[in-house]
Design a protein around this motif. Structure first.
Motif, PDB file in Angstrom:
ATOM      1  N   ALA A 136       1.442  10.060   6.450  1.00 13.58           N
ATOM      2  CA  ALA A 136       1.906  11.033   7.648  1.00 13.58           C
ATOM      3  C   ALA A 136       3.393  10.244   8.183  1.00 13.58           C
ATOM      4  CB  ALA A 136       0.883  10.706   8.766  1.00 13.58           C
ATOM      5  N   ASP A 137       3.405   8.868   8.128  1.00  8.94           N
ATOM      6  CA  ASP A 137       4.440   8.142   8.669  1.00  8.94           C
ATOM      7  C   ASP A 137       5.728   8.455   7.480  1.00  8.94           C
ATOM      8  OD1 ASP A 137       5.966   6.340  10.059  1.00  8.94           O
ATOM      9  OD2 ASP A 137       5.265   4.474   9.162  1.00  8.94           O
ATOM     10  N   ALA A 138       5.579   8.541   6.391  1.00  6.40           N
ATOM     11  CA  ALA A 138       6.525   8.746   5.462  1.00  6.40           C
ATOM     12  C   ALA A 138       6.976  10.339   5.806  1.00  6.40           C
ATOM     13  CB  ALA A 138       6.127   8.592   3.894  1.00  6.40           C
ATOM     14  N   GLU A 139       6.349  11.069   6.227  1.00  6.19           N
ATOM     15  CA  GLU A 139       6.671  12.640   6.449  1.00  6.19           C
ATOM     16  C   GLU A 139       7.205  12.689   7.847  1.00  6.19           C
ATOM     17  OE1 GLU A 139       3.653  14.968   4.973  1.00  6.19           O
ATOM     18  OE2 GLU A 139       3.491  13.944   2.969  1.00  6.19           O
ATOM     19  N   GLY A 140       7.487  11.672   8.628  1.00  8.23           N
ATOM     20  CA  GLY A 140       7.907  11.773   9.924  1.00  8.23           C
ATOM     21  C   GLY A 140       7.024  12.234  11.001  1.00  8.23           C
ATOM     22  N   GLU A 141       5.504  12.133  10.746  1.00  9.22           N
ATOM     23  CA  GLU A 141       4.619  12.603  11.811  1.00  9.22           C
ATOM     24  C   GLU A 141       4.198  11.482  12.629  1.00  9.22           C
ATOM     25  OE1 GLU A 141       1.154  14.475   9.680  1.00  9.22           O
ATOM     26  OE2 GLU A 141       2.715  15.096   8.052  1.00  9.22           O
ATOM     27  N   LEU A 142       4.706  10.281  12.721  1.00  9.73           N
ATOM     28  CA  LEU A 142       4.211   9.349  13.753  1.00  9.73           C
ATOM     29  C   LEU A 142       5.638   9.115  14.501  1.00  9.73           C
ATOM     30  CD1 LEU A 142       2.160   6.832  11.547  1.00  9.73           C
ATOM     31  CD2 LEU A 142       1.301   8.676  12.937  1.00  9.73           C
ATOM     32  N   ARG A 143       5.690   8.736  15.749  1.00 13.49           N
ATOM     33  CA  ARG A 143       6.454   8.185  16.502  1.00 13.49           C
ATOM     34  C   ARG A 143       7.164   7.030  15.751  1.00 13.49           C
ATOM     35  NH1 ARG A 143       6.880   9.900  21.876  1.00 13.49           N
ATOM     36  NH2 ARG A 143       5.211  11.130  22.512  1.00 13.49           N
TER      37      ARG A 143
END
Length: 206
Positions: A136-143
């Motif tokens: 999710a982080d790699a796909e920009g889904e985390l702040r």
């Protein structure tokens, strides 16, 4: 073939019976006699399939891990994000824990201090959550200011806590409890622009 099928059914019945006894009485006090009685077989038949309580307990954990794998491998819905997958799977896990005594016993055995777990479900769950959050982080889904390791602590602590509390009070594993948790957490970890695409209520019944 019929004999083999009976053997498989007996083995599965013993695993479920052991899980029920572990869930109801606790691992430490659970006896093979109580398990064989619940399963409707003799102690001799139990020992034919499982030579000891330790071997039977390992089988319960392995069966529970298979059930956990089935929950986590449900797949990513078309067009859905990794964060939505995580939300959906936590809902599915709570539902499974409410209704599947083998899965529930497997999680409980992961916290048993008197023996090392053969299949540590809580640790396996932590690794799956971390992997999903890293994606999710790699796909920009985390702040930008939030890391996967930050979020994994909150998600695993909450979900394992719900599992522990749910043993005695089913409300902790209800859809409403999981939904409230995500409604609180999502705005703190997901960019505002992505929140509208997420549903804290999880998957809808088919």
């Amino acid at each position: 073939m019929a004999k083999q099928e009976r053997a498989v059914r007996t083995r599965d019945t013993l695993i479920r019976s052991a899980a029920e006894i572990f869930d109801r009485e606790g691992f430490a006090v659970a006896s093979l006699t109580a398990i064989s009685k619940l399963a409707g077989v003799s102690n001799g038949a139990l020992h034919h399939h499982f030579t000891s309580k330790a071997v039977l307990t390992d089988a319960v954990e392995e069966a529970a891990l298979a059930r956990l794998l089935a929950v986590t491998e449900a797949g990513l819905p078309l067009g859905a994000s990794r964060m939505q997958l995580l939300v959906d799977v936590t809902h599915r896990l709570a539902t499974a824990l409410r209704g599947d005594v083998v899965l529930r016993a497997g999680f409980e055995l992961s916290g048993e201090v008197s023996r090392p777990p053969r299949a540590d479900l809580r640790e396996w769950w932590r690794r799956w959550v971390l992997e999903t959050l890293e994606q999710a982080d790699a796909e920009g889904e985390l702040r930008p200011e939030v890391t996967a390791s930050d979020v994994v602590s909150a998600v695993v602590a909450a979900t394992v806590g719900f599992e522990v509390l749910g043993v005695r009070q089913a409300e902790w594993l209800s859809d409403s409890t999981i939904t409230r948790f995500w409604r609180l957490l999502l705005p703190t970890v997901v960019p505002t622009a992505r929140l509208a695409d997420l549903d804290a209520e999880g998957p809808r019944p088919l």
